[in-house]
Design an enzyme around this catalytic site. Structure first.
Site, PDB file in Angstrom:
ATOM      1  N   LYS A  87       0.797  -1.309   0.054  1.00  0.00           N
ATOM      2  CA  LYS A  87      -0.123   0.008  -0.056  1.00  0.00           C
ATOM      3  C   LYS A  87       1.036   1.121   0.210  1.00  0.00           C
ATOM      4  O   LYS A  87       0.707   2.247  -0.798  1.00  0.00           O
ATOM      5  CB  LYS A  87      -0.930  -0.010   1.287  1.00  0.00           C
ATOM      6  CG  LYS A  87      -1.525   1.280   1.345  1.00  0.00           C
ATOM      7  CD  LYS A  87      -2.322   1.287   2.850  1.00  0.00           C
ATOM      8  CE  LYS A  87      -1.931   1.623   4.191  1.00  0.00           C
ATOM      9  NZ  LYS A  87      -1.507   2.980   4.303  1.00  0.00           N
ATOM     10  N   ASN A  88       2.013   1.335   0.938  1.00  0.00           N
ATOM     11  CA  ASN A  88       2.487   2.531   1.094  1.00  0.00           C
ATOM     12  C   ASN A  88       3.570   2.637  -0.060  1.00  0.00           C
ATOM     13  O   ASN A  88       4.333   3.777  -0.107  1.00  0.00           O
ATOM     14  CB  ASN A  88       3.265   2.612   2.583  1.00  0.00           C
ATOM     15  CG  ASN A  88       2.178   2.764   3.489  1.00  0.00           C
ATOM     16  OD1 ASN A  88       1.067   3.208   3.073  1.00  0.00           O
ATOM     17  ND2 ASN A  88       2.427   2.646   4.844  1.00  0.00           N
ATOM     18  N   CYS A 147      -5.195  13.214  13.249  1.00  0.00           N
ATOM     19  CA  CYS A 147      -5.238  11.681  12.891  1.00  0.00           C
ATOM     20  C   CYS A 147      -5.225  11.055  14.153  1.00  0.00           C
ATOM     21  O   CYS A 147      -4.644  11.560  15.455  1.00  0.00           O
ATOM     22  CB  CYS A 147      -3.809  11.628  12.315  1.00  0.00           C
ATOM     23  SG  CYS A 147      -3.387   9.845  12.022  1.00  0.00           S
ATOM     24  N   ARG A 160       0.894  14.710  13.329  1.00  0.00           N
ATOM     25  CA  ARG A 160       1.122  14.392  11.787  1.00  0.00           C
ATOM     26  C   ARG A 160       1.107  15.474  11.010  1.00  0.00           C
ATOM     27  O   ARG A 160       0.334  15.683   9.862  1.00  0.00           O
ATOM     28  CB  ARG A 160       0.440  13.254  11.200  1.00  0.00           C
ATOM     29  CG  ARG A 160       0.338  11.915  12.103  1.00  0.00           C
ATOM     30  CD  ARG A 160      -0.319  10.989  11.436  1.00  0.00           C
ATOM     31  NE  ARG A 160       0.399  10.511  10.361  1.00  0.00           N
ATOM     32  CZ  ARG A 160      -0.090   9.387   9.513  1.00  0.00           C
ATOM     33  NH1 ARG A 160      -1.228   8.933   9.834  1.00  0.00           N
ATOM     34  NH2 ARG A 160       0.803   8.796   8.549  1.00  0.00           N
ATOM     35  N   ASP A 165       4.635   0.866  12.300  1.00  0.00           N
ATOM     36  CA  ASP A 165       3.545   0.092  11.710  1.00  0.00           C
ATOM     37  C   ASP A 165       3.418  -1.391  12.031  1.00  0.00           C
ATOM     38  O   ASP A 165       2.522  -2.196  11.633  1.00  0.00           O
ATOM     39  CB  ASP A 165       3.629   0.284  10.206  1.00  0.00           C
ATOM     40  CG  ASP A 165       3.245   1.625   9.684  1.00  0.00           C
ATOM     41  OD1 ASP A 165       2.672   2.420  10.445  1.00  0.00           O
ATOM     42  OD2 ASP A 165       3.444   1.740   8.486  1.00  0.00           O
ATOM     43  N   ARG A 211      -8.587  -0.352   4.724  1.00  0.00           N
ATOM     44  CA  ARG A 211      -7.625   0.533   4.019  1.00  0.00           C
ATOM     45  C   ARG A 211      -6.372  -0.140   3.466  1.00  0.00           C
ATOM     46  O   ARG A 211      -5.636   0.389   2.825  1.00  0.00           O
ATOM     47  CB  ARG A 211      -7.670   1.700   4.802  1.00  0.00           C
ATOM     48  CG  ARG A 211      -8.953   2.401   5.004  1.00  0.00           C
ATOM     49  CD  ARG A 211      -8.643   3.929   5.843  1.00  0.00           C
ATOM     50  NE  ARG A 211      -7.467   4.460   5.519  1.00  0.00           N
ATOM     51  CZ  ARG A 211      -6.614   5.361   6.038  1.00  0.00           C
ATOM     52  NH1 ARG A 211      -6.937   5.644   7.199  1.00  0.00           N
ATOM     53  NH2 ARG A 211      -5.584   5.777   5.399  1.00  0.00           N
TER      54      ARG A 211
END
Ligand code: EPU
Length: 418
Positions: free
Chosen positions: A22-23, A117, A122, A305, A397
């Site tokens: 994803k990233n 967030c 952030r 993460d 997501r």
């Protein structure tokens, strides 16, 4: 709104394929804005964040075609709006990644500020200050970043904090700038390297990605091309923890083990046996895992993460484990939910200190962000009874087909409407 129902207690055993990252896909799709010819991006994961990005590009007038195997073809020749609206940015902070490419190629961009967030403040000051240093005129008004420039000018940027999307935004802005840009204290994450490789495939000149100094020599234009996104190291790490926490066996295919060194080291320390080959990892955990101490930090250190997933592992492991979060200031919401499942974890500033319990007990819990939701799924896999996780849109997501993949490994999990 759907919920996930998990019946805990099954030992996982099986093989799964790891999806594209994803990233890495998000910045790569944003970077297609720089290309004059059509671009095909392959190995794209099927995720809500990707759908949001496709929508974001679509509303700019960009033509985006998605085939059933999830190759995405992007043609920017029809772009007519250099704009990222609040409605999309608020659902996905990574929308900020269009700022650099729009400014670099078209000299203009209006992008909503992402705002707060669930995991921390952030801010995006480093993105904005870097673009200003390259000659952009930027004002922030009514919640929007309004940016304009003639051709950006290469310069020497020394980032005050290591930032992944900040590095990516500035790198994308620099590829069409006049002259050379040096980014010092750049993020070294594999996703930054993948973006640099993608840009170079289109004709950019980016050197040093993966080290703290990236050097970009501006070129006049980027052409089209075709690119395969790298495997998702965080998805991979999450399924390895699923194997470890259930004292099971999990084999991952299509993974790049070299991106997972810090995570694999901690899994070994927890007692797992790992068979690591070029593109596969097989984990076997015989017996109860041992608690591990973890400090998150930018790559190549232990990734933030993966912190929540290891909090779940420590919750049922033997002994005391200390997790120190140094990247985000508020990334322990999952701990409060795990406490409701019987976890013995105390929070002290940026540390979560756990005394492992033999078993967790099922409870209704709520997902607060993507990785927190993954950790609650992991906790549910070993909890006694049926865990019910609400607000699972967070998980969609970032985890492709999570129920199917966990089913394949033998978990009892299903999605059901409220
Ligand atoms: N920061 C600033 N100013 C800035 C930018 C960042 O102070 O202008 C600070 C942040 O507040 C944070 C630290 O720098 O304390 C690092 O944040 P970073 O900018 O690296 O995070 P990000 O780029 O917004 C990406 C990932 C995150 C991941 C972090 C850290 C993407 C799309 N997102 O976010 O992924 O946690 O890097 O590795 O790449 C996730 O996938 O669940 C996720 C949150």
């Amino acid at each position: 709104m759907d919920k996930l129902h998990i019946e805990g207690g099954n030992r996982l055993d099986g093989d799964i394929r790891i999806s594209g990252a994803k990233n890495a896909t998000l910045p790569i799709l944003a970077a297609t804005l720089l290309a004059e010819g059509p671009v095909t991006v392959r190995n794209v994961p099927h995720l809500d964040d990707i759908t949001t990005t496709v929508e974001l590009l679509g509303q700019m007038g960009v033509s985006v075609t998605v085939d059933e195997k999830l190759s995405i073809e992007v043609d920017t020749s029809t772009i007519d709006k250099l704009y990222a609206p609040y409605e999309l940015v608020k659902t996905m902070r990574a929308s900020i990644l269009v700022l650099g490419p729009l400014l670099g190629r078209f000299g203009e961009a209006v992008v909503s500020l992402p705002g707060g967030c669930a995991i921390g403040l952030r801010p995006v000051n480093i993105h904005v200050d870097g673009l200003r240093a390259m000659g952009a005129d930027i004002t922030v008004e009514n919640g929007y970043i309004n940016a304009k420039c003639e051709r950006l000018q290469g310069t020497h940027l020394n980032l005050e904090t290591v930032t992944v999307t900040g590095t990516e935004n500035l790198m994308m802005a620099a590829v069409l700038a006049k002259g050379q840009t040096i980014i010092d204290n750049a993020a070294c994450e594999p996703e930054v390297v993948d973006l640099a490789r993608f840009l170079n495939t289109l004709g950019a000149d980016v050197q040093g990605a993966g080290t703290p100094r990236i050097i970009i020599d501006g070129v006049d234009k980027l052409s089209g091309g075709c690119y395969d996104v790298l495997p998702d190291r965080i998805e991979a790490g999450t399924y390895l923890v699923a194997g470890a926490i259930t004292q099971g066996r999990v084999k991952l295919r299509d993974v790049d083990p070299s991106h997972l060194t810090a995570v694999l080291d901690k899994l070994r320390e927890a007692g797992a046996t790992l068979d690591v080959q070029e593109s596969t990892i097989e984990l076997t955990m015989n017996g109860r895992p041992k608690a591990v101490d973890i400090t998150t930090a930018p790559y190549p250190a232990f990734p933030t993460d993966m912190q929540a997933q290891f909090a779940a592992l420590n919750a049922v492991a033997e002994g005391r484990g200390v997790i120190t979060e140094t990247v985000f200031e508020n990334r322990f919401m999952h701990v409060l939910e795990m406490q409701r499942m019987g976890a013995q974890i105390t929070l002290d500033g940026n540390m979560a200190i756990s005394e492992g319990v033999e078993r967790l007990t099922a409870a209704p819990v709520m997902a607060t962000d993507l990785r927190a939701s993954a950790s609650l799924v992991l906790a549910g896999l070993v909890a006694e009874g049926k865990t019910e996780i609400s607000r699972i849109y967070h998980i969609d997501r970032g985890y492709e087909c999570i129920e199917e993949k966990l089913h394949q490994l033998g978990a009892r999990i299903k999605r059901a409407p409220d």
